[in-house]
Structure formats: structure tokens, C-alpha cells
Scaffold this motif. Structure first.
Motif, short mmCIF file in Angstrom:
data_model
loop_
_atom_site.label_atom_id
_atom_site.label_comp_id
_atom_site.label_asym_id
_atom_site.label_seq_id
_atom_site.Cartn_x
_atom_site.Cartn_y
_atom_site.Cartn_z
N VAL A 50 0.72 -1.18 -0.16
CA VAL A 50 0.02 -0.10 -0.12
C VAL A 50 0.73 1.17 0.18
O VAL A 50 1.73 1.34 -0.02
CB VAL A 50 -0.84 -0.06 1.15
N PHE A 51 0.45 2.01 0.20
CA PHE A 51 0.63 4.00 -0.13
C PHE A 51 1.74 4.05 1.03
O PHE A 51 2.88 4.17 0.81
CB PHE A 51 -0.28 4.95 -0.50
N GLU A 52 1.69 3.34 2.49
CA GLU A 52 2.35 3.68 3.06
C GLU A 52 3.28 2.87 3.53
O GLU A 52 4.39 3.23 4.64
CB GLU A 52 1.62 3.50 4.71
N ASN A 53 3.69 1.90 2.84
CA ASN A 53 4.96 0.74 2.63
C ASN A 53 5.90 1.65 1.69
O ASN A 53 7.08 1.53 1.69
CB ASN A 53 4.93 -0.11 1.18
N LEU A 54 5.79 3.05 1.23
CA LEU A 54 6.48 3.76 0.17
C LEU A 54 7.70 3.98 1.29
O LEU A 54 8.91 4.20 0.94
CB LEU A 54 5.90 4.45 -0.17
N LEU A 67 0.21 13.11 -8.14
CA LEU A 67 0.93 12.83 -7.10
C LEU A 67 0.84 14.06 -5.67
O LEU A 67 0.34 13.92 -4.91
CB LEU A 67 2.13 13.01 -7.10
N VAL A 68 0.20 15.26 -6.78
CA VAL A 68 -0.98 16.03 -4.57
C VAL A 68 -2.49 15.68 -4.32
O VAL A 68 -1.78 15.57 -3.15
CB VAL A 68 -1.17 17.31 -6.40
N MET A 69 -2.95 15.67 -5.09
CA MET A 69 -3.69 14.49 -4.52
C MET A 69 -3.44 13.10 -3.45
O MET A 69 -3.62 13.31 -1.95
CB MET A 69 -5.03 13.76 -5.54
N ALA A 70 -2.43 12.41 -3.96
CA ALA A 70 -1.87 10.88 -3.21
C ALA A 70 -1.05 11.68 -1.72
O ALA A 70 -1.36 10.91 -1.09
CB ALA A 70 -1.06 10.18 -3.41
N LEU A 71 -0.44 12.86 -1.69
CA LEU A 71 -0.07 13.57 -1.27
C LEU A 71 -0.69 14.68 -0.03
O LEU A 71 -0.60 14.34 1.21
CB LEU A 71 1.75 14.20 -1.54
N VAL A 122 -10.48 17.54 0.44
CA VAL A 122 -11.11 16.32 -0.17
C VAL A 122 -11.46 15.35 -0.11
O VAL A 122 -11.08 15.25 0.78
CB VAL A 122 -9.49 16.73 -1.82
N ARG A 123 -11.81 14.75 -1.12
CA ARG A 123 -12.22 13.42 -0.70
C ARG A 123 -11.77 12.33 -0.32
O ARG A 123 -10.86 12.30 -1.30
CB ARG A 123 -13.53 12.96 -2.06
N LEU A 124 -12.02 11.53 0.00
CA LEU A 124 -10.79 9.89 1.22
C LEU A 124 -11.01 9.64 -0.17
O LEU A 124 -9.88 8.83 -0.70
CB LEU A 124 -11.79 9.36 2.61
N THR A 125 -12.21 9.26 -0.51
CA THR A 125 -12.18 8.40 -1.83
C THR A 125 -10.89 8.75 -3.31
O THR A 125 -10.39 7.74 -3.78
CB THR A 125 -13.55 7.95 -2.40
N ALA A 126 -11.28 9.93 -3.38
CA ALA A 126 -9.69 10.49 -4.15
C ALA A 126 -9.05 10.26 -4.33
O ALA A 126 -8.05 9.99 -4.81
CB ALA A 126 -10.91 12.04 -4.47
N GLN A 170 -3.50 6.76 -4.91
CA GLN A 170 -2.69 6.14 -4.22
C GLN A 170 -2.18 5.02 -4.91
O GLN A 170 -1.10 5.04 -5.21
CB GLN A 170 -2.64 6.50 -2.44
N LYS A 171 -3.68 4.58 -5.26
CA LYS A 171 -4.16 3.59 -5.82
C LYS A 171 -3.04 3.65 -7.42
O LYS A 171 -2.84 2.65 -7.79
CB LYS A 171 -5.34 2.88 -6.40
N GLU A 172 -3.28 5.10 -7.82
CA GLU A 172 -2.47 4.76 -9.04
C GLU A 172 -1.22 4.73 -8.79
O GLU A 172 0.14 4.10 -9.23
CB GLU A 172 -2.54 6.24 -9.90
N VAL A 173 -0.31 5.54 -7.67
CA VAL A 173 0.57 5.57 -7.51
C VAL A 173 0.97 4.70 -7.82
O VAL A 173 2.79 4.19 -7.77
CB VAL A 173 0.81 6.90 -6.25
#
Length: 343
Positions: free
Chosen positions: A246-250, A270-274, A307-311, A316-319
Motif C-alpha cells: 500500500v501507499f504507506e509502505n513507500l 501526486l498532489v492528491m495522493a500526498l 478533498v474526498r477520501l475516496t479521491a 494513492q492506488k495509481e501511484v
């Protein structure tokens, strides 16, 4: 004057500590030996180098005795646990070749273990797959769940494709395995190579174990297995996805790997993921960018507002999707999927 003793006449007892070290140096290969010598003083290099000339022709029995002593010292002086078996096996294979390594391993591998089938840790994936292929899927699942995650993934890849989803599903549904089940597994192993092990209630398998095994598979294999599992158990499929890389593992990955990854991510994603990342991970990722690029990212995050959590989760899934693709291509190595260093 007594005749000079030939090199082949040197027994283990007659070797000095420096000569024993010299034998080890002769076994590890030129590159590794060179790294060791660089850490020594000139006088130590001279003494060890001279000793290496005196042991070039010692017998196989003497070499084996030196290796046995070396591993006895390791066991006494270290507290290495998880992953040690695979490490020792790989080092010996690289240093001695598979044939000689297997000879050494047959003498130094643990005689008993808390895990019921630890002897399999000393075998390569093709040998394990061939060993268990004709067993019931539940037996195969117990064995796969008991292996190191990366080794389990290698074994899984070698099993028939139509069997792979069932094995992952069974691994995910394993919890505490009682001695009765392990006795059956023990009987299977005894039929295969007559090994005795310690029977006890063991915690193997489960969704997290199955997810970690899946982390070591390629995306196309992962997607195919998850698709098949979804047909039988959608909740299990979602649970596996939630527990996979998952994203946090990065945050555990090497900076150079992250720099390569970030160059392949569109800025708005990246902006949305961060935006939804915790402070430590956000700082690590921003630290892998130039000062100007990091400042731009921060400005865009501030301008987004709530922003919405789902967004955030989708970004993060795309990253992670890009990260896994790069890892599958061999461009980067991700911590949690086999290591932390750049390939």
C-alpha cells in the motif's frame, strides 16, 4: 630435517586461525574477498594473503571442517532469526556453487525447528514445487504458508495457473493450525524425504500472509488470481487487496527508487495522493524532489482545500500501480516486495 608437509596434508587441527580465515576468503569469491581486504590494515592484508597461498590445496574434508566451525561461531555469536535460512543458502550457493553448497547445507541445517517444515527453507522453489505438486491443495497451502514470503511466491508461480487462486484463497483462510493438521503434513513430508519435526500449534497463514505472498508476484499474475478469488469470495479479495503493498509502505523504500518512481507520476495525481499522506511519508517523498518541485507540490496541496477520501485513495492506488509496474520491470525494487535497493 623432516620433509616439508604438503598443502594437502594440512588437517583442520593443524590450521592456524589465519589459515582458517584464508580458506573462507578463498571460498567467498574475488569481489567479496576484495571488499574484506579493503577493511584491513596493510600488515593484516600481508599476513592473510600469505596464508591464502598455503591453503590452496587443502582437502575437501578440511574445508568442510572450517565451514562447520565458522557456522558454529555464527550461531553462538549472533541472534539472527527471520530470513537467516534463505540468506545462508543464497550466500553458500553464490560462494560455492549449488552442488558444494548443498553438501555443506546438509550438515549445518537445523535438525529440528519450531516450524514444521523448515527443511524446505533449504530447498529452491522448483524442487519444492515438484515435491508438493501431487498433494491435496490444502496440504500445498499449508506448505506454502509456512515458507518465507518471497520463496512462497516463487513456488506459487511454478504451480499450475488454475491451482494458484485456490492456494492463495486457502492460505488466506488459514488461522491457527493445530497439531492434528500438522501431523498430516508431517506424514506427507516423511513420505517425501523422511524428515522429523516438532509438532505444536502453529500460527501460519491468514489474510496478511497471503497478501505478503502476493506482494512478490507480478501484477498480471496478481490480477488473475484476485479475479478468480473474487468469483468465490469478494470480501476475501478485498481483504487481500487491503493488506497488500500500500501507499504507506513507500516510506521503507530507497530514496533512489522513490526518485525514479516520482518521475513517472503526473503532478496532479501526486498532489492528491500526498494530500492524504501522513507527515513522515509526505516529508520523505518531498525530500526526494528538488526544492522547487517540492515547493510547487506544497502550494498545490494548500490550494486544493478539503478533498474526498475516496479521491485520495484512488490517487494513492495509481501511484502504487506505477510503483509495482516499475518493480516488475526491474527498474526499481520496493521495500516489502523483495528488498530496498535499486536494481
Amino acid at each position: 630435517m623432516s620433509p616439508v608437509m604438503s598443502r594437502k596434508d594440512l588437517s583442520f587441527e593443524q590450521l592456524s586461525p589465519v589459515q582458517r580465515a584464508a580458506i573462507l576468503m578463498m571460498l567467498v569469491g574475488e569481489e567479496t574477498a576484495a571488499h574484506v581486504l579493503k577493511a584491513m590494515s596493510p600488515s593484516e592484508v600481508e599476513e592473510l594473503g600469505a596464508a591464502m597461498y598455503t591453503v590452496r590445496g587443502v582437502s575437501h574434508e578440511t574445508v568442510d571442517a572450517v565451514l562447520d566451525e565458522f557456522f558454529d561461531m555464527l550461531r553462538d555469536q549472533t541472534d539472527i532469526g527471520y530470513g537467516a535460512n534463505a540468506y545462508v543458502r543464497n550466500v553458500l550457493n553464490n560462494a560455492l556453487g549449488s552442488y558444494k553448497a548443498q553438501s555443506v547445507l546438509s550438515r549445518i541445517k537445523p535438525a529440528s525447528s519450531e516450524r514444521p517444515i523448515e527443511i524446505l527453507d533449504w530447498m529452491d522453489a522448483p524442487a519444492i514445487a515438484e515435491l508438493i505438486l501431487d498433494e491435496h491443495p490444502q496440504i500445498i497451502s499449508l506448505i506454502v504458508a509456512s515458507l518465507d514470503f518471497s520463496q512462497a511466491a516463487d513456488v506459487l508461480k511454478l504451480l499450475p495457473e488454475d491451482l494458484q487462486p485456490e492456494i492463495v484463497q486457502r492460505v488466506a483462510n488459514l488461522t491457527t493450525v493445530q497439531p492434528e493438521a500438522l501431523r498430516e503434513l508431517e506424514e506427507v513430508m516423511q513420505r517425501k524425504f523422511k524428515a522429523n519435526t516438532t509438532l505444536r500449534a502453529s500460527q501460519i497463514g491468514g489474510v496478511k500472509a497471503a497478501a505478503k505472498i502476493m506482494n512478490f508476484t507480478r501484477q498480471n499474475m496478481e490480477q488473475r488470481i484476485l479475479k478468480e478469488i473474487k468469483k468465490d469470495d469478494k470480501d476475501l479479495m478485498e481483504a487481500l487487496q487491503d493488506n497488500m503493498f500500500v501507499f504507506e509502505n513507500l516510506i521503507k523504500s530507497d530514496d533512489r527508487a522513490l526518485q525514479t518512481l516520482l518521475r513517472g507520476i503526473e503532478q496532479e495525481i501526486l498532489v492528491m495522493a500526498l494530500k492524504g499522506a501522513d507527515g513522515a511519508l509526505r516529508s520523505k517523498l518531498l525530500g526526494c524532489m528538488s526544492t522547487r518541485a517540492a515547493a510547487n507540490i506544497m502550494d498545490e496541496m494548500d490550494s486544493l482545500g478539503p478533498v474526498r477520501l475516496t479521491a485520495v485513495q484512488q490517487a494513492q492506488k495509481e501511484v502504487i500501480s506505477v510503483a509495482r509496474r516499475l518493480a516488475d520491470e526491474g527498474t526499481i525494487t520496493l521495500a516489502g516486495r523483495g528488498g530496498e535497493k535499486m536494481v
